[in-house]
Design an enzyme around this catalytic site. Structure first.
Site, PDB file in Angstrom:
ATOM      1  CE  LYS A 187      -3.354  -2.626   2.711  1.00 31.78           C
ATOM      2  NZ  LYS A 187      -3.822  -3.008   4.059  1.00 31.78           N
ATOM      3  CE  LYS A 200      -3.621   0.490   5.530  1.00 31.78           C
ATOM      4  NZ  LYS A 200      -3.081  -0.266   6.657  1.00 31.78           N
ATOM      5  CD  GLU A 211       5.269   2.719   2.221  1.00 33.27           C
ATOM      6  OE1 GLU A 211       6.087   1.809   2.334  1.00 33.27           O
ATOM      7  OE2 GLU A 211       5.399   3.657   1.400  1.00 33.27           O
ATOM      8  CG  ASP A 264      -6.864  -1.814   6.014  1.00 36.69           C
ATOM      9  OD1 ASP A 264      -6.767  -2.535   7.023  1.00 36.69           O
ATOM     10  OD2 ASP A 264      -5.982  -1.765   5.135  1.00 36.69           O
TER      11      ASP A 264
END
Lengths: 319, 319
Positions: B103, B187, B269, B239
Site C-alpha cells: 500500500k 489509510k 510508510e 481497513d
C-alpha cells in the site's frame, strides 16, 4: 438561557452538567420515585459525575417545563410516546423547543422519534435531535468531541448550535434529519454486532462490519427519502469509535455478553432498534443483512459463529 | 498453481505461508544479503510465523520469476520503481500476472503503484492489487477476514480471486482500481492521525477522524476520475479497524510515538504517502485537511495539540 433537562440517567445528568458548565441556568427533572433522582438529591453524584449546587433538581414536570427556554429530553427511546403524552398533559409554551438527546426508533412502528413527538404533541412542535459520538466519562474528564444537531427547521438548528457550542463540544449543523435519526439509532445495532464479533473472537471483522454496516444503512436512508451520505457523517460512522470499539459502549458490551453467555441486566437499546429497522427493511424493500444477523442471533437463537461467518465470509461478491 | 512471492518481510512471508496453506506450490524470494531471508533460511521462522518445508526459499530473482504462474510482490512502496527495473532486467514471461500486496503512492510524483509498474515494464503488464484489512498475527492464529483484489482487467481479477480465496480470506472483486489504490495507500495516513490522537489524549476524536478522513479522500478519488464510494469499501474504511484501532498497526504506533516523543526506528510508510497525497491535493485542487495536518506535525514541526484541536474543534460547519 434557562435549560430544562428531562431524564436524569447517565446522559440526562450529563446534559444538565454540560449546560451548567457552559453557563446556562439548569433544571434537571426526574420522575417521582426515580432512583437516579433520589441518588442525586441525596448525594448530588452518580456513577459518572457530580452536579454543582447551581443545578436545580425536581420531580415536578409542570414546574420544569415552565422554567425552560429550551427543553432537552434524554429517556429510553421506547418510552418517548407515553412520555410525550405526559408532556401534553402538563402543558408548555407552544414555542418551547425540545431537543431529543437520545437514539432509537419505535419498536412496532419503525417510527423516528421526531415523528413520535409530532404525533403525540402537534405537527408544529419544535423538535431537534442532538446526536453523535462521545462518552460521558470522556467529556467529564475534559476530552472534547464533535457532535451534530439537526431539525427540520434550519433556524432552530442554528439557534441550538449557538446555545450549546463550547470548546468541549463542537457542533456540525445537521441537514438531513431523517438520515441523522436513522443513522444515530442504527449505530447501536452495529455496536451490538461489534460486541458479538469480539465475543466470537472475530474482532478483525469489525473493519468489514464498518464498511458493510454503513453501506446497508445508506441504502435504507436513501430509500426512505434521505441522503445516503448522511450515514457516513458524525451521526452514524462518526459514532463508530464510541460504539464499536470503546469499552464504555453499552451496546457493544451487550453483544459480547450475549455471545459469551454472560448474564446481562437488560436488553440494550439497540435490540428494539433492530426490530424497528427490520420493519423498515420490509416496508422499503431494502435488505439489511447485518441487522438481520443480529436479530437472528438474539431473537431466533441462531448459532452466532455460523451466522457471523456466513455474513462476512460466505460468498464472493463485488463491493 | 505455482506462486512466487517477492519480498520476505512480514507481509511477504505471510503471503508465502498463506499460498502454501491453501495448497499452492510456493517460492519465496528475498534479495541477496537480506537479513529477513537469512533468518528464514536458518530457522524457517520469523517474529510472526513458521514456514513449512514445502516452501522454497531463494535469492535468485531470475529463477523465482521463471518458476511462477503468479507473482506476488510485497516490498516497501518507495522501492517499487527500482525493483521493477530489476524485474525487467531479470526477464519474465509477458503473460505473468503480478499482484501488488502493498500500500502506498510514490513520493515525489504521487503516482499509483500500478502506474509505476506500467511505466517501468510495459503498459500491458498484467498487474493487480491485493489490499484490505487483516493483520498477519490474526491470520496466523486463524482469524478470518475479507480482502479485495482489483485490476484494470476484470478477467485477471476473477482468476486471482478464484486462486486465492479460502475460508481464511474471503475476497471481494474490486471494480475501481484507482479508488482502491488511493484509498489503500491513504489509510496509512489516517492510521498516523489516529495514533497522534491517542498520543494527544484525544482518542474520542477517532470517530470524527473516520467520518472526515474518508470524506476528504472520497472527494480526491472522485476528482481523479474514480468512484467516491470506493473509499467507503474494504480498501479504506474497511481497513480502519486494523489501522486506527489495533495495537498491531505500525502507522498508528508511529503517530503515537511521534506525539509522545518516543524514538522510532524508521518513518512509517504513511509518511511518504502523506507527501504524495499533498502533491495530488495540489494537482487536483482538492483540500485534504487531515492529511495536511499530519504533514504539518511531522514535517513542519507544528504543535500537535494545537493542530489536532484546530482540525476538529475550531469552526462550526455543515457536515
Amino acid at each position: 438561557m434557562k435549560i430544562t433537562v428531562l431524564g436524569c440517567g447517565r446522559w440526562g445528568s450529563f446534559h444538565a452538567w454540560y449546560a451548567d458548565h457552559i453557563g446556562h441556568d439548569v433544571t434537571l427533572w426526574g420522575r417521582p420515585g426515580s432512583q437516579h433522582l433520589q441518588e442525586l438529591l441525596e448525594t448530588r453524584k452518580n456513577e459518572y459525575l457530580s452536579l454543582p449546587a447551581s443545578i436545580s433538581l425536581t420531580s415536578d414536570l409542570k414546574a420544569a417545563l415552565d422554567a425552560a427556554d429550551i427543553c432537552i429530553i434524554s429517556i429510553s427511546a421506547q418510552q418517548l410516546r407515553s412520555f410525550a403524552r405526559q408532556l401534553k398533559a402538563a402543558g408548555f409554551a407552544p414555542s418551547l423547543p425540545f431537543v431529543l438527546a437520545m437514539k432509537g426508533l419505535e419498536e412496532g412502528s419503525g417510527k423516528r422519534l421526531t415523528t413520535v413527538m409530532a404525533e403525540e404533541l402537534e405537527p408544529a412542535v419544535r423538535t431537534a435531535v442532538w446526536v453523535g459520538p462521545g462518552h460521558v466519562q470522556d467529556f467529564i474528564s475534559g476530552m472534547p468531541n464533535c457532535m451534530v444537531i439537526a431539525s427540520a427547521d434550519e433556524g432552530l438548528t442554528h439557534f441550538l448550535v449557538d446555545t450549546f457550542t463550547s470548546p468541549l463540544i463542537r457542533f456540525y449543523y445537521g441537514q438531513d434529519l431523517l438520515g441523522i435519526e436513522i443513522g444515530a439509532a442504527a449505530k447501536n445495532v452495529m455496536g451490538i454486532a461489534a460486541g458479538m464479533l469480539d465475543g466470537a473472537h472475530l474482532t478483525s471483522l469489525k473493519g468489514a462490519l464498518m464498511a458493510r454496516g454503513a453501506h446497508e444503512l445508506s441504502v435504507l436512508v436513501a430509500a426512505m427519502g434521505g441522503q445516503a451520505m448522511t450515514v457516513y457523517g458524525l451521526s452514524h460512522l462518526g459514532d463508530y469509535e464510541a460504539t464499536l470499539f470503546s469499552l464504555h459502549s453499552n451496546n457493544r458490551r451487550f453483544g459480547q455478553d450475549f455471545i459469551e453467555g454472560r448474564p446481562f441486566k437488560k436488553l440494550a437499546e439497540g435490540v428494539s432498534t433492530t426490530e424497528a429497522l427490520l420493519d423498515l427493511s420490509q416496508k422499503y424493500g431494502v435488505e439489511l443483512p447485518i441487522t438481520a444477523a443480529v436479530h437472528a442471533i438474539i431473537k431466533e437463537k441462531k448459532d452466532p459463529h455460523e451466522v457471523l461467518k456466513n455474513l462476512f465470509l460466505r460468498s464472493t461478491k463485488c463491493e
